[in-house]
Design a protein around this motif. Structure first.
Motif, PDB file in Angstrom:
ATOM      1  N   ARG A 200      23.723 -79.555  76.692  1.00  0.00           N
ATOM      2  CA  ARG A 200      24.728 -79.140  77.664  1.00  0.00           C
ATOM      3  C   ARG A 200      24.471 -77.716  78.140  1.00  0.00           C
ATOM      4  NH1 ARG A 200      28.828 -75.825  77.857  1.00  0.00           N
ATOM      5  NH2 ARG A 200      30.548 -76.238  79.320  1.00  0.00           N
ATOM      6  N   ASP A 201      24.157 -76.807  77.213  1.00  0.00           N
ATOM      7  CA  ASP A 201      24.043 -75.393  77.537  1.00  0.00           C
ATOM      8  C   ASP A 201      22.715 -75.076  78.212  1.00  0.00           C
ATOM      9  OD1 ASP A 201      26.516 -75.019  76.375  1.00  0.00           O
ATOM     10  OD2 ASP A 201      25.703 -74.348  74.451  1.00  0.00           O
ATOM     11  N   SER A 202      22.770 -74.158  79.150  1.00  0.00           N
ATOM     12  CA  SER A 202      21.548 -73.689  79.790  1.00  0.00           C
ATOM     13  C   SER A 202      20.766 -72.787  78.841  1.00  0.00           C
ATOM     14  CB  SER A 202      21.895 -72.910  81.069  1.00  0.00           C
ATOM     15  OG  SER A 202      22.607 -73.725  81.977  1.00  0.00           O
ATOM     16  N   ILE A 203      19.469 -72.722  79.065  1.00  0.00           N
ATOM     17  CA  ILE A 203      18.616 -71.797  78.321  1.00  0.00           C
ATOM     18  C   ILE A 203      18.501 -70.531  79.161  1.00  0.00           C
ATOM     19  CG2 ILE A 203      16.325 -71.424  77.338  1.00  0.00           C
ATOM     20  CD1 ILE A 203      16.067 -74.507  77.193  1.00  0.00           C
ATOM     21  N   VAL A 204      19.189 -69.479  78.752  1.00  0.00           N
ATOM     22  CA  VAL A 204      19.257 -68.249  79.537  1.00  0.00           C
ATOM     23  C   VAL A 204      18.088 -67.349  79.151  1.00  0.00           C
ATOM     24  CG1 VAL A 204      20.645 -66.246  80.154  1.00  0.00           C
ATOM     25  CG2 VAL A 204      21.755 -68.444  79.671  1.00  0.00           C
ATOM     26  N   LYS A 205      17.296 -66.944  80.133  1.00  0.00           N
ATOM     27  CA  LYS A 205      16.104 -66.143  79.901  1.00  0.00           C
ATOM     28  C   LYS A 205      16.249 -64.717  80.410  1.00  0.00           C
ATOM     29  CE  LYS A 205      12.895 -70.038  79.848  1.00  0.00           C
ATOM     30  NZ  LYS A 205      12.212 -69.673  78.594  1.00  0.00           N
ATOM     31  N   ALA A 206      17.156 -64.506  81.344  1.00  0.00           N
ATOM     32  CA  ALA A 206      17.391 -63.172  81.892  1.00  0.00           C
ATOM     33  C   ALA A 206      18.776 -63.147  82.519  1.00  0.00           C
ATOM     34  CB  ALA A 206      16.332 -62.801  82.928  1.00  0.00           C
ATOM     35  N   VAL A 207      19.378 -61.971  82.565  1.00  0.00           N
ATOM     36  CA  VAL A 207      20.692 -61.819  83.197  1.00  0.00           C
ATOM     37  C   VAL A 207      20.635 -60.627  84.141  1.00  0.00           C
ATOM     38  CG1 VAL A 207      22.003 -62.888  81.325  1.00  0.00           C
ATOM     39  CG2 VAL A 207      21.543 -60.437  81.252  1.00  0.00           C
ATOM     40  N   ALA A 208      21.442 -60.686  85.180  1.00  0.00           N
ATOM     41  CA  ALA A 208      21.511 -59.609  86.162  1.00  0.00           C
ATOM     42  C   ALA A 208      22.899 -58.990  86.134  1.00  0.00           C
ATOM     43  CB  ALA A 208      21.199 -60.125  87.559  1.00  0.00           C
ATOM     44  N   ASP A 209      22.969 -57.683  86.140  1.00  0.00           N
ATOM     45  CA  ASP A 209      24.239 -56.978  86.188  1.00  0.00           C
ATOM     46  C   ASP A 209      24.927 -57.306  87.517  1.00  0.00           C
ATOM     47  OD1 ASP A 209      26.026 -54.592  87.007  1.00  0.00           O
ATOM     48  OD2 ASP A 209      25.626 -54.196  84.886  1.00  0.00           O
ATOM     49  N   GLN A 216      18.078 -57.813  82.954  1.00  0.00           N
ATOM     50  CA  GLN A 216      17.770 -57.646  81.537  1.00  0.00           C
ATOM     51  C   GLN A 216      17.127 -58.931  81.021  1.00  0.00           C
ATOM     52  OE1 GLN A 216      21.172 -57.050  79.010  1.00  0.00           O
ATOM     53  NE2 GLN A 216      19.964 -57.125  77.120  1.00  0.00           N
ATOM     54  N   LEU A 217      15.923 -58.804  80.481  1.00  0.00           N
ATOM     55  CA  LEU A 217      15.248 -59.953  79.890  1.00  0.00           C
ATOM     56  C   LEU A 217      15.818 -60.231  78.512  1.00  0.00           C
ATOM     57  CD1 LEU A 217      11.522 -59.206  80.828  1.00  0.00           C
ATOM     58  CD2 LEU A 217      13.064 -60.821  81.930  1.00  0.00           C
ATOM     59  N   LEU A 218      16.000 -61.497  78.190  1.00  0.00           N
ATOM     60  CA  LEU A 218      16.514 -61.895  76.887  1.00  0.00           C
ATOM     61  C   LEU A 218      15.414 -62.475  76.006  1.00  0.00           C
ATOM     62  CD1 LEU A 218      19.894 -63.549  77.943  1.00  0.00           C
ATOM     63  CD2 LEU A 218      19.410 -61.162  77.366  1.00  0.00           C
ATOM     64  N   GLY A 219      14.207 -62.365  76.437  1.00  0.00           N
ATOM     65  CA  GLY A 219      13.047 -62.882  75.707  1.00  0.00           C
ATOM     66  C   GLY A 219      11.821 -62.634  76.539  1.00  0.00           C
ATOM     67  N   GLU A 220      10.809 -63.440  76.351  1.00  0.00           N
ATOM     68  CA  GLU A 220       9.588 -63.287  77.123  1.00  0.00           C
ATOM     69  C   GLU A 220       9.826 -63.654  78.585  1.00  0.00           C
ATOM     70  OE1 GLU A 220       4.945 -64.898  77.093  1.00  0.00           O
ATOM     71  OE2 GLU A 220       6.330 -65.406  75.459  1.00  0.00           O
ATOM     72  N   MET A 221       9.312 -62.851  79.478  1.00  0.00           N
ATOM     73  CA  MET A 221       9.457 -63.107  80.905  1.00  0.00           C
ATOM     74  C   MET A 221       8.786 -64.422  81.279  1.00  0.00           C
ATOM     75  SD  MET A 221       8.032 -60.843  84.132  1.00  0.00           S
ATOM     76  CE  MET A 221       9.088 -59.429  83.768  1.00  0.00           C
TER      77      MET A 221
END
Length: 283
Positions: A200-209, A216-221
């Motif tokens: 169900r949940d998305s795999i979030v790799k980056a977030v934007a303010d 902001q990267l949450l792991g490898e780009m």
């Protein structure tokens, strides 16, 4: 002679309203996915029938590279996932003539799919665009649109087509709200994107303010190929999960379904799954 399992994949089309509906089907679909190489053998021998046009594309007219058939089974400039979207449109509109009577916004302009659609429908009722910020080159003849802040008036379109973009959008809730805004009542969104189809949940790799736009990267780009930014590519913010259905409903869509289509007859084959998942939502 193809096996019974391969014959069952000549034209498979199911749709689901939620992950709860899809999850029990997943083990069987993954098992069918083991038949993809056999399906390709049939495709190499027979060619495919293009959706909507009914054109037979012979084997020599196909570019078959593998192993992710969703992206690497090409005919007339269309990928497997493009033909999956066309099958959903064919089910809804019935013919190219009926589709051509719709006011359509296609959120791409330089792809094989965009070229095919312009060739089939003309440009009178078809609007195409690209996101041109930080473009690596000059694209003065291509309209710029930001899916999170579209410049179109409300209730402008009967149909929005969006391929492989949702994973790159910084603020997906804004994009869904904008798509709903520019669609007329009863209008439809048909879209594809990479999906975390088993959750169900998305795999979030980056977030934007939301205020500054800083990423902001949450792991490898992770970067995907992009005709506008061929050297750098396009940043992946998420691999959407099934929560996407709820997000579209919250944005104002009254009916949202995920279609799974698999068909060696039409050249619609996948990777882990036997086919392609297509998002269809009605305002």
């Amino acid at each position: 002679m193809p096996s019974e399992g391969v014959l069952a994949l000549h034209e498979l089309h199911r749709s689901y309203a939620s992950f709860a509906e899809f999850q029990p089907e997943l083990p069987g679909l993954l098992q069918q996915g083991t038949l993809l190489d056999d399906c390709i053998t049939v495709t190499r021998a027979l060619g495919i029938l293009e959706p909507l046009t009914g054109e037979h594309i012979p084997p020599e007219g196909l570019l078959i590279q593998g192993p992710n058939w969703r992206e690497s089974l090409v005919g007339n400039g269309l990928l497997s996932r493009n033909r999956a979207a066309l099958l959903v449109l064919e089910q809804r509109y019935g013919s190219l003539e009926a589709l051509g009577q719709q006011d359509i916004y296609l959120v791409e302009a330089l792809t094989g799919f965009a070229l095919w659609l312009r060739r089939q429908l003309g440009e009178e009722r078809l609007s195409c665009s690209e996101y041109l910020e930080e473009a690596e080159g000059s694209f003065s003849d291509v309209p710029h649109q930001d899916l999170c802040a579209l410049t179109f008036a409300s209730d402008s379109f009967d149909l929005v087509l969006c391929n492989e973009l949702f994973e790159h959008v910084q603020h997906l809730d804004r994009a869904f709200a904008e798509i709903a805004r520019v669609l007329r009542p009863g209008g439809r969104l048909v879209a594809t994107c990479p999906l975390a189809f088993g959750q169900r949940d998305s795999i979030v790799k980056a977030v934007a303010d939301p205020q500054t736009g800083a990423t902001q990267l949450l792991g490898e780009m992770e970067l995907h190929g992009d005709p506008i930014r061929p050297e750098h590519g396009s940043l992946v913010y998420r691999i959407p999960g099934w929560e996407l259905v709820e997000q579209l409903q919250e944005a104002g869509f009254s009916e949202v379904r995920m279609h799974h289509l698999a068909s060696w007859k039409h050249g619609v084959l996948g990777s882990d799954l036997p086919g392609v998942l297509v998002i269809a939502a009605q305002r």
